[in-house]
Design a protein around this motif. Structure first.
Motif: not given
Length: 210
Positions: A28-57
């Motif tokens: 029941d999960a739908v996954c999307n992806e981002a390759e940078s913090v900049e893309e993460l920030n854009r997608k935060l504005k575009q949609d509502d997310w239930d969980v974010i899986i995030l690398d440090i580097s």
């Protein structure tokens, strides 16, 4: 209702692998992806997310800084830090930054699935070994470690210096100027009262940081 999971990692193979694991184990999960913090920030504005899986580097930024910025902006989406960095180095810092869980990339797929399910349920994910560290940190009689006085960026630079990386290599890896890295090194040496990189390396090995 489908749960929306955003995977933020700069390696396409890692993102695709994680998406496949989650698709197989959490239907029941739908996954999307981002390759940078900049893309993460854009997608935060575009949609509502239930969980974010995030690398440090990540390119030009740091996952822990991204979590701190999210919390400062009152974005309370659960974040699972998934990284190659050892738990001993970054887990406590990740939780203090506002992450809801920490997992090393070498962990088994079922541990990842378990962690994501817990975050989807509104809970935190903490491994047994990390729980012990948290309990130990609550001991009022336990002396603090020297490196706890460092900021997250200073700690990151310290670990890289301790593994023998040059100023130029660190600057390139962290997308910083060499002068900035040199400034960080000066602060680290002052806070820890060290004279040379050899002192850093000896300390990092002794404390199990590298």
């Amino acid at each position: 209702m489908k749960k929306k999971i955003l995977i933020v990692d700069d390696h396409a193979v890692v993102r695709k692998g994680l998406m496949q694991i989650l698709h197989d184990e959490i239907p029941d999960a739908v996954c999307n992806e981002a390759e940078s913090v900049e893309e993460l920030n854009r997608k935060l504005k575009q949609d509502d997310w239930d969980v974010i899986i995030l690398d440090i580097s990540l390119p030009h930024s740091n996952g822990l800084d991204a979590v701190k910025n999210m919390r400062a902006e009152k974005i309370n989406i659960p974040v699972l830090i998934l990284t190659m960095h050892p738990e001993d180095q970054y887990a406590l810092r990740a939780l203090k930054a506002g992450a809801s869980g920490f997992l090393n990339k070498e962990s088994a797929p079922d541990e990842l699935v378990n962690a994501v399910r817990k975050l989807l349920e509104g809970r935190k994910y903490i491994s047994d070994s990390l729980a012990e560290k948290l309990a130990s940190n609550l001991d009022p009689n336990k002396p603090g470690q020297l490196h706890e006085s460092l900021s997250d960026r200073e700690f990151q630079v310290m670990c890289m210096l301790a593994t023998g990386k040059s100023m130029t290599e660190i600057a390139e890896k962290l997308s910083l100027g060499v002068t900035t890295v040199s400034t960080y090194r000066t602060r680290i040496m002052h806070k820890l009262n060290f004279k040379t990189n050899a002192d850093l390396t000896f300390y990092a090995i002794k404390e199990g940081l590298v």
